[in-house]
Write a protein that holds these residues in place. Structure first.
Motif, PDB file in Angstrom:
ATOM      1  N   ALA A 191      19.602 -10.094 -20.829  1.00 53.19           N
ATOM      2  CA  ALA A 191      19.461  -8.761 -20.254  1.00 53.19           C
ATOM      3  C   ALA A 191      19.136  -7.729 -21.322  1.00 53.19           C
ATOM      4  N   ASN A 192      19.755  -7.866 -22.479  1.00 49.57           N
ATOM      5  CA  ASN A 192      19.538  -6.890 -23.550  1.00 49.57           C
ATOM      6  C   ASN A 192      18.085  -6.887 -24.007  1.00 49.57           C
ATOM      7  N   ALA A 193      17.471  -8.066 -24.088  1.00 45.05           N
ATOM      8  CA  ALA A 193      16.062  -8.146 -24.484  1.00 45.05           C
ATOM      9  C   ALA A 193      15.140  -7.676 -23.359  1.00 45.05           C
ATOM     10  N   GLN A 194      15.490  -7.945 -22.125  1.00 43.62           N
ATOM     11  CA  GLN A 194      14.631  -7.574 -21.000  1.00 43.62           C
ATOM     12  C   GLN A 194      14.493  -6.059 -20.843  1.00 43.62           C
ATOM     13  N   GLN A 195      15.484  -5.294 -21.299  1.00 44.49           N
ATOM     14  CA  GLN A 195      15.403  -3.839 -21.136  1.00 44.49           C
ATOM     15  C   GLN A 195      14.300  -3.205 -21.986  1.00 44.49           C
ATOM     16  N   ARG A 196      13.690  -3.980 -22.856  1.00 41.37           N
ATOM     17  CA  ARG A 196      12.595  -3.464 -23.685  1.00 41.37           C
ATOM     18  C   ARG A 196      11.219  -3.887 -23.167  1.00 41.37           C
ATOM     19  N   TYR A 197      11.155  -4.565 -22.032  1.00 44.40           N
ATOM     20  CA  TYR A 197       9.880  -5.035 -21.483  1.00 44.40           C
ATOM     21  C   TYR A 197       9.407  -4.130 -20.352  1.00 44.40           C
ATOM     22  N   GLY A 198       8.089  -4.059 -20.175  1.00 42.66           N
ATOM     23  CA  GLY A 198       7.512  -3.238 -19.120  1.00 42.66           C
ATOM     24  C   GLY A 198       7.520  -1.762 -19.482  1.00 42.66           C
ATOM     25  N   LYS A 199       7.226  -0.932 -18.484  1.00 39.07           N
ATOM     26  CA  LYS A 199       7.138   0.510 -18.669  1.00 39.07           C
ATOM     27  C   LYS A 199       8.453   1.180 -18.265  1.00 39.07           C
ATOM     28  N   LYS A 200       8.928   2.095 -19.093  1.00 42.29           N
ATOM     29  CA  LYS A 200      10.160   2.805 -18.781  1.00 42.29           C
ATOM     30  C   LYS A 200       9.928   3.774 -17.627  1.00 42.29           C
ATOM     31  N   VAL A 201      10.850   3.757 -16.656  1.00 41.99           N
ATOM     32  CA  VAL A 201      10.766   4.609 -15.476  1.00 41.99           C
ATOM     33  C   VAL A 201      12.127   5.268 -15.270  1.00 41.99           C
ATOM     34  N   SER A 202      12.110   6.521 -14.841  1.00 39.67           N
ATOM     35  CA  SER A 202      13.379   7.202 -14.584  1.00 39.67           C
ATOM     36  C   SER A 202      14.051   6.612 -13.346  1.00 39.67           C
ATOM     37  N   GLN A 203      15.367   6.771 -13.278  1.00 44.35           N
ATOM     38  CA  GLN A 203      16.097   6.259 -12.127  1.00 44.35           C
ATOM     39  C   GLN A 203      15.600   6.888 -10.827  1.00 44.35           C
ATOM     40  N   SER A 204      15.236   8.149 -10.865  1.00 44.00           N
ATOM     41  CA  SER A 204      14.785   8.838  -9.646  1.00 44.00           C
ATOM     42  C   SER A 204      13.411   8.372  -9.173  1.00 44.00           C
ATOM     43  N   ASN A 205      12.658   7.742 -10.050  1.00 43.41           N
ATOM     44  CA  ASN A 205      11.313   7.285  -9.694  1.00 43.41           C
ATOM     45  C   ASN A 205      11.214   5.767  -9.551  1.00 43.41           C
ATOM     46  N   LYS A 206      12.321   5.085  -9.529  1.00 43.09           N
ATOM     47  CA  LYS A 206      12.278   3.619  -9.417  1.00 43.09           C
ATOM     48  C   LYS A 206      11.705   3.201  -8.059  1.00 43.09           C
ATOM     49  N   GLN A 207      11.062   2.042  -8.053  1.00 43.37           N
ATOM     50  CA  GLN A 207      10.437   1.511  -6.848  1.00 43.37           C
ATOM     51  C   GLN A 207      10.951   0.104  -6.586  1.00 43.37           C
ATOM     52  N   SER A 216      26.043  -1.105 -21.484  1.00 41.41           N
ATOM     53  CA  SER A 216      27.300  -0.597 -22.045  1.00 41.41           C
ATOM     54  C   SER A 216      26.891   0.113 -23.319  1.00 41.41           C
ATOM     55  N   GLY A 217      26.886   1.448 -23.277  1.00 41.95           N
ATOM     56  CA  GLY A 217      26.267   2.190 -24.367  1.00 41.95           C
ATOM     57  C   GLY A 217      24.777   1.973 -24.280  1.00 41.95           C
ATOM     58  N   SER A 218      24.171   1.371 -25.294  1.00 42.91           N
ATOM     59  CA  SER A 218      22.740   1.055 -25.271  1.00 42.91           C
ATOM     60  C   SER A 218      22.493  -0.451 -25.143  1.00 42.91           C
ATOM     61  N   HIS A 219      23.572  -1.204 -25.021  1.00 38.32           N
ATOM     62  CA  HIS A 219      23.444  -2.661 -24.937  1.00 38.32           C
ATOM     63  C   HIS A 219      23.300  -3.102 -23.481  1.00 38.32           C
ATOM     64  N   GLY A 220      22.232  -3.851 -23.185  1.00 28.85           N
ATOM     65  CA  GLY A 220      22.024  -4.356 -21.832  1.00 28.85           C
ATOM     66  C   GLY A 220      22.855  -5.605 -21.585  1.00 28.85           C
ATOM     67  N   TYR A 221      23.625  -5.618 -20.484  1.00 27.10           N
ATOM     68  CA  TYR A 221      24.491  -6.770 -20.232  1.00 27.10           C
ATOM     69  C   TYR A 221      24.278  -7.412 -18.857  1.00 27.10           C
ATOM     70  N   HIS A 222      23.507  -6.753 -17.957  1.00 22.65           N
ATOM     71  CA  HIS A 222      23.266  -7.347 -16.637  1.00 22.65           C
ATOM     72  C   HIS A 222      21.885  -6.923 -16.136  1.00 22.65           C
ATOM     73  N   ALA A 223      21.127  -7.890 -15.588  1.00 18.81           N
ATOM     74  CA  ALA A 223      19.779  -7.626 -15.096  1.00 18.81           C
ATOM     75  C   ALA A 223      19.697  -7.877 -13.593  1.00 18.81           C
ATOM     76  N   ALA A 224      18.885  -7.069 -12.909  1.00 17.40           N
ATOM     77  CA  ALA A 224      18.721  -7.190 -11.461  1.00 17.40           C
ATOM     78  C   ALA A 224      17.340  -6.672 -11.064  1.00 17.40           C
ATOM     79  N   ILE A 225      17.021  -6.792  -9.782  1.00 11.35           N
ATOM     80  CA  ILE A 225      15.735  -6.325  -9.243  1.00 11.35           C
ATOM     81  C   ILE A 225      16.016  -5.314  -8.140  1.00 11.35           C
ATOM     82  N   TYR A 226      15.412  -4.129  -8.257  1.00  8.77           N
ATOM     83  CA  TYR A 226      15.685  -3.064  -7.289  1.00  8.77           C
ATOM     84  C   TYR A 226      15.143  -3.434  -5.913  1.00  8.77           C
ATOM     85  N   ALA A 227      16.000  -3.288  -4.878  1.00  8.70           N
ATOM     86  CA  ALA A 227      15.644  -3.679  -3.513  1.00  8.70           C
ATOM     87  C   ALA A 227      15.422  -2.477  -2.600  1.00  8.70           C
ATOM     88  N   GLY A 228      15.652  -1.255  -3.115  1.00 10.40           N
ATOM     89  CA  GLY A 228      15.504  -0.059  -2.293  1.00 10.40           C
ATOM     90  C   GLY A 228      16.818   0.354  -1.655  1.00 10.40           C
TER      91      GLY A 228
END
Length: 259
Positions: A191-207, A216-228
């Motif tokens: 998860a920590n490595a995946q947070q550096r892939y793709g284009k950064k998008v704000s939470q309000s503009n997620k699709q 946790s802080g800046s360390h990524g510990y869990h990954a998921a896919i936004y479902a709306g």
């Protein structure tokens, strides 16, 4: 009968029998056949194809319209049917068949699931031969709908640390597998490595279909896919199964990997 008269009868292929003039077999055999004036030579009509989109996102529909014209008059051919065909495993498969309308057209609507070649084919009718358009490539790109469709296929898969499918997943193994299958995108397996892939998008503009990485802080510990609607698809933790779950934290980043 005089010699002169006999000569004339023979030259005409006729004989005088009991006072009647009768045609001999020789003359009947050489008679010229009558040609049917209604018979016509087969004609190859002109056929054109119009596709409204050459590149679409997965889940979108494409409109394909074929028109058939008589090359001698330029007028519409209104008899017969047109097939919409797609190339599958090296062979042409008929998806639909529609009759020509009064304008010589047939319209189709199709939703390709993968990039494919398409063509339309006039079946032929009356004095018109069958004819086919040149193949057109329709490119299908990844979409949020396609990514979610792939995620849903694994509903109920049991969590297993270090697993990346197709039957068991940990959190980043699940997102890694789904993005590779649905969009051809390669992500690392943390998860920590995946947070550096793709284009950064704000939470309000997620699709729908965006990658979410909880931190946790800046360390990524869990990954998921936004479902709306405040939900996500993920493989949560040991003893749990892949499913659609409520987003439980506000500390996450959004990455647009494929859509």
């Amino acid at each position: 009968m005089s010699v002169g008269t006999g000569t004339l009868a023979l030259s005409l292929g006729l004989c005088l029998c009991a006072g009647q003039l009768v045609a001999t077999p020789a003359v009947a055999a050489t008679a010229t056949p009558v040609t049917d004036g209604a018979a016509q030579t087969a004609v190859t009509p002109g056929i054109t194809e119009r596709v409204n989109k050459r590149t679409i996102k997965w889940g979108q529909a494409v409109s394909v319209t074929a028109r058939v014209l008589d090359p001698r008059t330029g007028k519409a051919v209104t008899t017969g049917s047109v097939r919409l065909q797609a190339k599958r495993n090296g062979k042409w498969k008929t998806l639909a068949i529609h009759r020509l309308n009064s304008q010589g057209s047939s319209a189709f609507r199709t939703t390709p699931s993968t990039t494919s070649w398409f063509r339309t084919q006039f079946t032929g009718a009356g004095s018109y031969r069958s004819t086919t358009t040149r193949a057109v490539k329709i490119t299908v790109t990844a979409s949020g709908a396609k990514i979610l469709a792939e995620a849903k296929r694994h509903r109920g898969a049991l969590y297993k640390f270090g697993a990346a499918g197709p039957r068991r997943f940990d959190c980043s193994g699940f997102t890694q597998y789904v993005f590779r299958k649905a969009a051809g995108k390669k992500l690392p397996h943390t998860a920590n490595a995946q947070q550096r892939y793709g284009k950064k998008v704000s939470q309000s503009n997620k699709q729908v279909g965006d990658l979410i990485v909880f931190r946790s802080g800046s360390h990524g510990y869990h990954a998921a896919i936004y479902a709306g609607g405040g939900y996500m698809w993920d493989s949560p933790h040991s003893g749990a199964r892949v499913g659609k779950h409520k987003i439980w934290s506000k500390n996450y980043v959004v990455r647009r990997v494929a859509v």
